[in-house]
Design a protein around this motif. Structure first.
Motif, PDB file in Angstrom:
ATOM      1  N   ALA A  63      -6.265   5.133  -7.098  1.00  0.00           N
ATOM      2  CA  ALA A  63      -5.956   5.745  -5.811  1.00  0.00           C
ATOM      3  C   ALA A  63      -5.703   4.711  -4.730  1.00  0.00           C
ATOM      4  CB  ALA A  63      -7.108   6.667  -5.397  1.00  0.00           C
ATOM      5  N   LEU A  64      -6.581   3.735  -4.624  1.00  0.00           N
ATOM      6  CA  LEU A  64      -6.454   2.757  -3.536  1.00  0.00           C
ATOM      7  C   LEU A  64      -5.172   1.941  -3.672  1.00  0.00           C
ATOM      8  CD1 LEU A  64      -9.311   0.698  -2.001  1.00  0.00           C
ATOM      9  CD2 LEU A  64      -7.143  -0.408  -2.501  1.00  0.00           C
ATOM     10  N   THR A  65      -4.883   1.484  -4.878  1.00  0.00           N
ATOM     11  CA  THR A  65      -3.676   0.673  -5.082  1.00  0.00           C
ATOM     12  C   THR A  65      -2.422   1.500  -4.845  1.00  0.00           C
ATOM     13  OG1 THR A  65      -4.950  -0.464  -6.791  1.00  0.00           O
ATOM     14  CG2 THR A  65      -2.628  -1.008  -6.632  1.00  0.00           C
ATOM     15  N   THR A  66      -2.429   2.746  -5.330  1.00  0.00           N
ATOM     16  CA  THR A  66      -1.287   3.635  -5.120  1.00  0.00           C
ATOM     17  C   THR A  66      -1.087   3.924  -3.639  1.00  0.00           C
ATOM     18  OG1 THR A  66      -1.651   4.665  -7.277  1.00  0.00           O
ATOM     19  CG2 THR A  66      -0.303   5.890  -5.705  1.00  0.00           C
ATOM     20  N   ALA A 101       8.869  -5.065   4.954  1.00  0.00           N
ATOM     21  CA  ALA A 101       8.717  -5.252   3.508  1.00  0.00           C
ATOM     22  C   ALA A 101       7.941  -6.515   3.165  1.00  0.00           C
ATOM     23  CB  ALA A 101      10.091  -5.285   2.845  1.00  0.00           C
ATOM     24  N   ALA A 102       7.954  -7.506   4.070  1.00  0.00           N
ATOM     25  CA  ALA A 102       7.244  -8.751   3.784  1.00  0.00           C
ATOM     26  C   ALA A 102       5.745  -8.517   3.645  1.00  0.00           C
ATOM     27  CB  ALA A 102       7.522  -9.771   4.883  1.00  0.00           C
ATOM     28  N   LEU A 103       5.245  -7.483   4.313  1.00  0.00           N
ATOM     29  CA  LEU A 103       3.817  -7.199   4.246  1.00  0.00           C
ATOM     30  C   LEU A 103       3.409  -6.591   2.905  1.00  0.00           C
ATOM     31  CD1 LEU A 103       3.248  -5.683   7.816  1.00  0.00           C
ATOM     32  CD2 LEU A 103       2.816  -8.031   7.056  1.00  0.00           C
ATOM     33  N   SER A 104       4.389  -6.159   2.115  1.00  0.00           N
ATOM     34  CA  SER A 104       4.063  -5.517   0.837  1.00  0.00           C
ATOM     35  C   SER A 104       3.411  -6.476  -0.158  1.00  0.00           C
ATOM     36  CB  SER A 104       5.314  -4.902   0.209  1.00  0.00           C
ATOM     37  OG  SER A 104       6.271  -5.912  -0.111  1.00  0.00           O
ATOM     38  N   ALA A 105       3.404  -7.775   0.158  1.00  0.00           N
ATOM     39  CA  ALA A 105       2.725  -8.737  -0.714  1.00  0.00           C
ATOM     40  C   ALA A 105       1.244  -8.435  -0.834  1.00  0.00           C
ATOM     41  CB  ALA A 105       2.926 -10.158  -0.181  1.00  0.00           C
ATOM     42  N   VAL A 106       0.691  -7.665   0.118  1.00  0.00           N
ATOM     43  CA  VAL A 106      -0.717  -7.302   0.051  1.00  0.00           C
ATOM     44  C   VAL A 106      -1.012  -6.455  -1.184  1.00  0.00           C
ATOM     45  CG1 VAL A 106      -0.498  -5.151   1.385  1.00  0.00           C
ATOM     46  CG2 VAL A 106      -2.654  -6.420   1.426  1.00  0.00           C
ATOM     47  N   VAL A 134      10.748   9.780  -0.484  1.00  0.00           N
ATOM     48  CA  VAL A 134      10.093  10.976  -1.032  1.00  0.00           C
ATOM     49  C   VAL A 134       9.075  10.562  -2.090  1.00  0.00           C
ATOM     50  CG1 VAL A 134      10.430  13.076  -2.392  1.00  0.00           C
ATOM     51  CG2 VAL A 134      12.008  12.528  -0.533  1.00  0.00           C
ATOM     52  N   GLY A 135       9.475   9.632  -2.961  1.00  0.00           N
ATOM     53  CA  GLY A 135       8.543   9.121  -3.962  1.00  0.00           C
ATOM     54  C   GLY A 135       7.316   8.492  -3.329  1.00  0.00           C
ATOM     55  N   GLY A 136       7.518   7.778  -2.221  1.00  0.00           N
ATOM     56  CA  GLY A 136       6.391   7.172  -1.525  1.00  0.00           C
ATOM     57  C   GLY A 136       5.449   8.214  -0.942  1.00  0.00           C
ATOM     58  N   LEU A 196       0.518   0.778  -1.846  1.00  0.00           N
ATOM     59  CA  LEU A 196       1.927   0.622  -2.196  1.00  0.00           C
ATOM     60  C   LEU A 196       2.774   1.742  -1.595  1.00  0.00           C
ATOM     61  CD1 LEU A 196       4.215  -0.752  -3.754  1.00  0.00           C
ATOM     62  CD2 LEU A 196       3.554   0.590  -5.767  1.00  0.00           C
ATOM     63  N   SER A 197       2.242   2.956  -1.587  1.00  0.00           N
ATOM     64  CA  SER A 197       3.010   4.103  -1.108  1.00  0.00           C
ATOM     65  C   SER A 197       3.237   4.053   0.400  1.00  0.00           C
ATOM     66  CB  SER A 197       2.301   5.404  -1.492  1.00  0.00           C
ATOM     67  OG  SER A 197       2.247   5.538  -2.895  1.00  0.00           O
ATOM     68  N   LEU A 198       2.402   3.335   1.129  1.00  0.00           N
ATOM     69  CA  LEU A 198       2.655   3.142   2.555  1.00  0.00           C
ATOM     70  C   LEU A 198       3.996   2.457   2.778  1.00  0.00           C
ATOM     71  CD1 LEU A 198      -0.867   1.992   3.820  1.00  0.00           C
ATOM     72  CD2 LEU A 198       0.251   4.194   4.266  1.00  0.00           C
ATOM     73  N   PHE A 199       4.338   1.555   1.877  1.00  0.00           N
ATOM     74  CA  PHE A 199       5.619   0.846   1.979  1.00  0.00           C
ATOM     75  C   PHE A 199       6.749   1.676   1.377  1.00  0.00           C
ATOM     76  CE2 PHE A 199       2.313  -2.366   2.083  1.00  0.00           C
ATOM     77  CZ  PHE A 199       2.698  -3.153   3.161  1.00  0.00           C
ATOM     78  N   ASN A 200       6.491   2.305   0.222  1.00  0.00           N
ATOM     79  CA  ASN A 200       7.536   3.102  -0.417  1.00  0.00           C
ATOM     80  C   ASN A 200       7.964   4.287   0.446  1.00  0.00           C
ATOM     81  OD1 ASN A 200       7.666   1.494  -2.711  1.00  0.00           O
ATOM     82  ND2 ASN A 200       6.165   2.716  -3.834  1.00  0.00           N
TER      83      ASN A 200
END
Length: 210
Positions: free
Chosen positions: A40-43, A57-62, A177-179, A46-50
């Motif tokens: 849940a936490l990882t999804t 997008a550079a922050l997605s490295a987290v 939508v996927g995000g 990631l979904s905050l960016f998706n």
């Protein structure tokens, strides 16, 4: 001379010793809440960016360390513990999605930079299509589980599908939508994790799973 018969010597009463009690069986904690929380936490992150809620997008490295250590290793470990408990469904799910997150971290970190810039989305799209196929048949198996798990796997299948379509078609709206579906999926997984860990801790059902 008459023969004398010797009477048998009296036997001492047998001592009734208590039987040795069997060694207590080692119990294995329910790893389900751990696996669900890691997923849940990882999804969620990631979904905050998706979904486009975080546009930089550079922050997605987290996401990468989460994908490796929590969504990946912790969830994989939960699957191994489910194997010991004899839970085929949970073993398949947690080990597979744990491997997914570790593969995702390696793919983004090491593979994507080597792909042709204009075609990387094709590789990513088919990567997600394959996970949609796996999740789709896990959704069929989940039909024998409670309502919360059925919703979780149904929403997750749609999440992979829309993310895959977004990458393959290069239509950002589909990926968003996927995000959003991924955020919903994370919320359901957190809910199930919370329900199970409170039930295990308090010794009674706290939240319904349907």
């Amino acid at each position: 001379m008459p023969s004398s018969t010797l009477a048998p010597a009296p036997q001492a009463p047998a001592a009734h010793l208590p039987e040795a009690s069997p060694a207590p069986r080692a119990t294995v904690a329910n790893p389900g809440p751990l696996g669900l929380a890691a997923f849940a936490l990882t999804t969620f992150v990631l979904s905050l960016f998706n979904s486009g809620l975080i546009a930089n997008a550079a922050l997605s490295a987290v996401v990468l360390p989460l994908a490796l250590f929590y969504g990946g290793i912790a969830q994989f470990a939960a699957g191994v513990m489910e194997f010991r408990r004899g839970n085929t469904f949970a073993t398949t799910a947690f080990v597979s999605y744990g491997a997914f997150w570790m593969a995702f971290a390696g793919y983004v970190k090491f593979v994507v930079p080597t792909l042709p810039a204009g075609q990387a989305h094709i590789a990513t799209g088919w990567f997600l299509v394959a996970w949609f196929v796996f999740t789709a048949y896990m959704s069929v198996a989940a039909m024998k589980l409670d309502l919360a798990h059925r919703l979780l796997f149904g929403v997750l299948a749609l999440t992979f599908l829309f993310l895959a379509l977004g990458d393959l078609s290069q239509v950002a709206a589909l990926g968003h939508v996927g995000g959003c579906l991924g955020l919903l999926c994370a919320g359901i997984a957190w809910y199930i994790s919370f329900a199970v860990v409170t039930e295990e801790t308090w010794g009674r059902k706290v939240l319904p799973l349907g």
